[in-house]
Design an enzyme around this catalytic site. Structure first.
Site, PDB file in Angstrom:
ATOM      1  N   LYS A 156       0.841  -1.207   0.000  1.00  0.00           N
ATOM      2  CA  LYS A 156       0.000   0.000   0.000  1.00  0.00           C
ATOM      3  C   LYS A 156       0.873   1.254   0.000  1.00  0.00           C
ATOM      4  CE  LYS A 156      -3.723   2.566   0.513  1.00  0.00           C
ATOM      5  NZ  LYS A 156      -3.323   3.838   1.086  1.00  0.00           N
ATOM      6  N   ASN A 204       0.904   4.224  -2.796  1.00  0.00           N
ATOM      7  CA  ASN A 204       0.797   5.651  -2.527  1.00  0.00           C
ATOM      8  C   ASN A 204       1.975   6.424  -3.106  1.00  0.00           C
ATOM      9  OD1 ASN A 204      -1.432   4.794  -1.096  1.00  0.00           O
ATOM     10  ND2 ASN A 204      -1.039   6.129   0.643  1.00  0.00           N
TER      11      ASN A 204
END
Length: 482
Positions: free
Chosen positions: A183, A187
């Protein structure tokens, strides 16, 4: 009395929407928030009439859940997560699952997994992407941690996540902090994509003198091409939005960007792992520089910079910008996946890059049409070192290169900052260079610190030292880092 399938602790925007999403897929949900009034408000408004039970203590939340219990924390990363874990562990039994659905640092998730497992429970760090709309209608979900937890949460996670066709944008990532690491890289790529889009907009605005509405039309057209992705689509919407005063809303927004830290963490991880994440790091620094608004205004008055002038074919240059944007976007993803590869080897996660690409195909912020192509690239060559070497991306980079150079040159010559776009091009040139000036750098290090060097005509791993001044000895440094 039948008990509920899962608990959600934390009823801010993401928590509320995720609870509603889970309930809409046929699961019974218990919810809790430390500010009790939020629980009541939620039950009396958006959750009214739904199979959602409000708990007013963690004890009550746990008691309402079917065993093995599953509680997902939708709270701010950091101390709040540790506080909930410490309060939940005494209330839960062996085999129960604590899930962190926030943007936690993966190092914290590694430690928390070990700690929770030592208490007989299971722990999952789940990256969740898609914002408010994704949480409600189907996010991309990236769970990792205690492998034994996956069969327990898989039916819920794969029911509520985004789908592309019938394929769920959710799969098991790997041990301990793997989910939150993936994750974080997502990002980071998001930071890069946003910055290069902003630079394309800035060049059109400053160099070509185009209005927000005109630029919106360009992005709308690009969204129907190989540049199609969520961020390009919303950029067209944003630039074309006219407020109640008849003005383009974007023109009135202060040019000082915020950030929550995941891009910075990606840069730190890249430095730790020795992965050149140049474009994404430039994107983080660009946000830092933008936040220095007052200082920038003063500096702009201290230097007499000529206004940029463009004398070429505007339509042709816009096409150049589109190709430069595509090439830079490829580099953004290539660097992100290279960081995943470095981490997978270092932490022994055995990440499946093709599967990760498909998890990002829907629901998340960086969803893009060429994520399918990324999956195919890794399927066709599981040992692929860098996405830029895959046939499709190699062809696109080669075709875009003249346009890319023209756009970067124009930005530099006209004083329009384009750090991410230029950094991407410089990375490409460096990665594809058989020879770099690091031979001189190694000589410098050996000169002042006896750090040694390798020779071009010797085996890799054999190190040498030169007594450059005639005053030094034969002793050299005992450590060397490639």
């Amino acid at each position: 009395m039948k008990k509920n399938d899962i608990g959600v602790a934390g009823l801010a925007v993401m928590g509320e929407n995720l609870a509603l999403n889970i309930e809409s897929k046929g699961f019974a949900v218990s919810v809790y928030n430390r500010t009790l009034k939020k629980t009541t408000n939620f039950l009396e408004t958006r959750a009214q009439g739904k199979n959602i039970f409000g708990a007013y203590s963690l004890e009550e939340l746990v008691q309402t859940l079917e065993r093995p219990r599953k509680v997902i924390l939708m709270v701010k990363a950091g101390a709040a997560v540790d506080d909930f874990i410490s309060r939940l562990i005494p209330l839960m039994d062996a085999g129960d699952v604590i899930i962190d659905g926030g943007n936690s640092n993966f190092h914290d998730t590694i430690c928390r997994t070990e700690f929770v497992e030592s208490r007989g429970l299971l722990y999952v760090g789940a990256g969740i992407s898609g914002g408010e709309d994704g949480a409600l209608n189907g996010p991309s979900m990236m769970p990792g941690g205690s492998k034994a937890a996956w069969p327990l949460i898989q039916p819920i996670f794969q029911a509520v996540c985004a789908k592309v066709g019938n394929a769920p944008c959710c799969g098991w990532i790997g041990d301990n902090g793997a989910g939150h690491f993936v994750k974080m890289v997502h990002n980071g790529i998001e930071y890069g994509d946003m910055q290069i889009i902003c630079e394309a907009y800035h060049i059109m605005r400053e160099l070509l003198g185009m209005s927000a509405g005109k630029i919106a039309g360009v992005f709308a057209r690009w969204s129907q091409t190989e540049l199609s992705c969520y961020l390009v689509e919303i950029t067209a919407d944003i630039l074309g939005y006219i407020n109640d005063k008849g003005q383009y809303e974007v023109d009135g927004i202060l040019d000082a960007a915020g950030q929550k830290g995941t891009g910075k963490w990606a840069g730190i991880s890249a430095l730790d792992l020795g992965a050149p994440l140049t474009l994404i790091c430039e994107s983080v620094f660009s946000r830092c520089l933008s936040s220095m608004k007052d200082e920038r205004v003063l500096a702009s008055k201290a230097f007499n910079k000529a206004a940029p002038v463009f004398n070429g074919d505007k339509d042709a240059f816009i096409e150049d910008i589109g190709r430069a944007l595509l090439a830079s976007k490829i580099v953004s993803y290539a660097q992100g996946f290279a960081l995943l590869k470095a981490a997978s080897e270092h932490y022994k996660w055995a990440l499946d890059y093709g599967s990760i690409a498909m998890m990002w195909r829907g629901g998340c912020i960086i969803r893009s049409v060429f994520l399918d192509t990324i999956k195919e690239a890794f399927q066709n060559d599981p040992t692929l070192n860098n996405l830029m070497l895959a046939p499709y991306f190699k062809q696109k980079l080669e075709a875009s290169l003249p346009s890319w150079r023209r756009v970067a040159s124009a930005a530099l010559l006209c004083g329009i900052p384009a750090p991410a776009l230029c950094s991407a091009l410089t990375f490409f040139d460096g990665y594809t260079a058989a020879n770099l000036p690091a031979n001189l750098l190694q000589a410098q290090r050996d000169y002042f610190g006896a750090h040694t060097y390798e020779r071009a005509n010797a085996q890799r791993g054999e190190f040498f030292h030169t007594n450059w001044t005639g005053k030094g000895g034969a002793t050299s440094a005992s450590t060397y880092s490639l």
